[in-house]
Motif scaffolding. Structure first.
Motif, mmCIF file in Angstrom:
data_model
loop_
_atom_site.group_PDB
_atom_site.id
_atom_site.type_symbol
_atom_site.label_atom_id
_atom_site.label_comp_id
_atom_site.label_asym_id
_atom_site.label_seq_id
_atom_site.Cartn_x
_atom_site.Cartn_y
_atom_site.Cartn_z
ATOM 1 N N PHE A 237 -10.552 15.709 -8.267
ATOM 2 C CA PHE A 237 -10.170 14.386 -7.556
ATOM 3 C C PHE A 237 -8.985 14.142 -8.610
ATOM 4 O O PHE A 237 -8.678 14.754 -10.136
ATOM 5 C CB PHE A 237 -10.830 12.929 -7.652
ATOM 6 C CG PHE A 237 -12.116 13.005 -6.984
ATOM 7 C CD1 PHE A 237 -11.677 11.686 -5.782
ATOM 8 C CD2 PHE A 237 -12.765 13.168 -6.294
ATOM 9 C CE1 PHE A 237 -12.489 10.993 -4.132
ATOM 10 C CE2 PHE A 237 -13.871 13.075 -5.675
ATOM 11 C CZ PHE A 237 -13.728 12.591 -3.926
ATOM 12 N N ASN A 238 -7.823 13.243 -8.131
ATOM 13 C CA ASN A 238 -6.508 13.092 -8.900
ATOM 14 C C ASN A 238 -6.413 11.723 -8.747
ATOM 15 O O ASN A 238 -6.978 11.427 -7.438
ATOM 16 C CB ASN A 238 -5.041 13.695 -8.589
ATOM 17 C CG ASN A 238 -5.422 15.166 -9.105
ATOM 18 O OD1 ASN A 238 -5.382 15.265 -10.579
ATOM 19 N ND2 ASN A 238 -4.947 16.299 -8.199
ATOM 20 N N VAL A 239 -6.613 10.227 -9.961
ATOM 21 C CA VAL A 239 -6.384 9.365 -9.339
ATOM 22 C C VAL A 239 -4.712 8.421 -10.409
ATOM 23 O O VAL A 239 -4.279 9.190 -11.014
ATOM 24 C CB VAL A 239 -7.280 8.292 -10.102
ATOM 25 C CG1 VAL A 239 -6.766 7.061 -10.167
ATOM 26 C CG2 VAL A 239 -8.760 8.736 -9.840
ATOM 27 N N HIS A 240 -4.132 8.617 -9.085
ATOM 28 C CA HIS A 240 -3.038 7.895 -9.230
ATOM 29 C C HIS A 240 -2.862 6.335 -9.121
ATOM 30 O O HIS A 240 -3.073 5.854 -8.821
ATOM 31 C CB HIS A 240 -2.159 8.052 -8.140
ATOM 32 C CG HIS A 240 -2.275 9.979 -7.682
ATOM 33 N ND1 HIS A 240 -1.410 10.795 -8.487
ATOM 34 C CD2 HIS A 240 -3.301 10.162 -7.406
ATOM 35 C CE1 HIS A 240 -1.263 11.277 -7.826
ATOM 36 N NE2 HIS A 240 -3.003 11.514 -7.532
ATOM 37 N N HIS A 241 -1.925 5.480 -10.056
ATOM 38 C CA HIS A 241 -1.686 4.508 -10.015
ATOM 39 C C HIS A 241 -0.677 4.190 -9.318
ATOM 40 O O HIS A 241 0.990 4.273 -9.729
ATOM 41 C CB HIS A 241 -0.991 4.098 -11.616
ATOM 42 C CG HIS A 241 -2.339 3.955 -12.397
ATOM 43 N ND1 HIS A 241 -3.489 3.260 -12.792
ATOM 44 C CD2 HIS A 241 -2.989 5.613 -13.348
ATOM 45 C CE1 HIS A 241 -4.376 3.626 -13.554
ATOM 46 N NE2 HIS A 241 -4.122 4.658 -13.913
ATOM 47 N N LEU A 242 -0.639 3.506 -8.014
ATOM 48 C CA LEU A 242 0.636 3.231 -7.538
ATOM 49 C C LEU A 242 0.506 1.757 -6.500
ATOM 50 O O LEU A 242 -0.362 1.354 -6.431
ATOM 51 C CB LEU A 242 0.292 3.982 -6.317
ATOM 52 C CG LEU A 242 0.313 5.648 -6.524
ATOM 53 C CD1 LEU A 242 0.354 5.912 -4.456
ATOM 54 C CD2 LEU A 242 2.120 5.654 -6.851
ATOM 55 N N GLY A 243 1.374 0.545 -6.838
ATOM 56 C CA GLY A 243 1.534 -0.609 -5.973
ATOM 57 C C GLY A 243 0.634 -1.170 -6.966
ATOM 58 O O GLY A 243 -0.235 -1.982 -6.758
ATOM 59 N N GLY A 244 0.347 -0.407 -8.099
ATOM 60 C CA GLY A 244 -1.370 -1.832 -8.865
ATOM 61 C C GLY A 244 -1.968 -1.180 -8.266
ATOM 62 O O GLY A 244 -2.981 -1.892 -8.682
ATOM 63 N N LYS A 245 -2.407 -0.577 -7.738
ATOM 64 C CA LYS A 245 -3.721 0.172 -7.291
ATOM 65 C C LYS A 245 -4.028 1.458 -7.755
ATOM 66 O O LYS A 245 -2.883 2.082 -8.029
ATOM 67 C CB LYS A 245 -3.941 0.070 -5.811
ATOM 68 C CG LYS A 245 -3.008 -1.999 -5.156
ATOM 69 C CD LYS A 245 -4.259 -2.619 -5.536
ATOM 70 C CE LYS A 245 -4.080 -4.005 -4.726
ATOM 71 N NZ LYS A 245 -5.153 -4.267 -5.241
#
Length: 274
Positions: A237-245
């Motif tokens: 998995f990769n986790v990204h911070h986008l739009g505060g989520k």
């Protein structure tokens, strides 16, 4: 609070839920996630008393599940099963009215009709409320069943894969509705869900199951973590911070991490629908 202690489900020699212990807090959305066969739906069914456990105990607001009278439990806990079917010809409104049966016993009052109208409005079913269920698409049926559960007006709402058969637009609408009834009406929602990003964006707590056991149970921010999710699902998995989520990707590497919302690179991108 729903308190689960040492809950177990056994089919002959196979244990599908193994000694599960957890507390489900009031006034939040708790999502059950995990791979197929992890025991998510079985656990939800035992908590709602749709399925008998092989061991352990469930307490709802301090009262053991087995001590609840069915008529009282139906006013406290509602559940949407993973698959629903009807052998009778009902309109959408008539189906939703079934959610009021614990109160009306079939004789609808003004109060019952108010809850029915509210559920129809929440799920945007006004245009089809007089159509028969067997005439609807899978997504329309699913929304009607969710409306029935909402009309039941219980403190605890348990939903087993409620996004089944829904397109992206209606899936987002359903999750927004669930978020609103928790935030505005103080309901408690427990949901079995496969879409990790919906769980990330809309849940307060996440229970991650694997092989019938709880692997992790914590605030959403702590569960939506590349290491945690990789352990639970046995994949990268990769986790990204986008739009505060926090948004997860698990298809391929090389996604653009550009913070420019107007970015039009030729690489792969993610869009958040809120």
């Amino acid at each position: 609070m729903i308190s689960v202690r040492n809950l177990t489900k056994r089919y002959e020699s196979k244990e599908v839920v193994k000694d599960v212990t957890l507390n489900i807090e009031k006034g939040v959305i708790t999502s059950f996630i995990g791979p197929n066969g992890a025991g998510k739906s079985t656990l939800l069914s035992m908590i709602s008393r749709l399925m008998e456990s092989s061991g352990g105990d469930v307490q709802i607001d301090g009262i053991s599940l087995e001590s609840w009278k069915s008529k009282d439990l139906a006013k406290k806990v509602s559940i949407l099963r993973q698959s629903n079917s009807l052998n009778v010809k009902l309109t959408v409104r008539e189906l939703i009215a079934f959610g009021r049966f614990p109160y009306s016993k079939g004789n609808l009052t003004e109060e019952d009709n108010r809850h029915i109208d509210q559920a129809i409005d929440y799920l945007k079913l006004e245009d089809i409320e007089d159509r028969y269920i067997n005439e609807l698409s899978g997504g329309q049926k699913q929304r009607a069943y969710i409306a029935m559960v909402i009309a039941q007006n219980t403190e605890y709402i348990l939903l087993d894969e409620p996004l089944n058969n829904l397109d992206m637009k209606h899936a987002v609408e359903i999750m927004k509705i669930l978020r609103n009834i928790v935030d505005e009406l103080g309901k408690t929602v427990v949901i079995v869900i496969h879409d990790i990003n919906f769980a990330s964006v809309y849940s307060d707590r996440i229970v991650a199951l694997q092989d019938g056991k709880i692997k992790y149970h914590d605030d959403t921010d702590k569960i939506i973590n590349a290491k945690v999710l990789s352990e639970v699902f046995d994949m990268e998995f990769n986790v990204h911070h986008l739009g505060g989520k926090k948004i997860c990707t698990y298809y391929q590497e090389g996604l653009c991490d550009c913070e420019d919302k107007s970015c039009i690179h030729k690489g792969n991108h993610l869009t958040i629908v809120q």
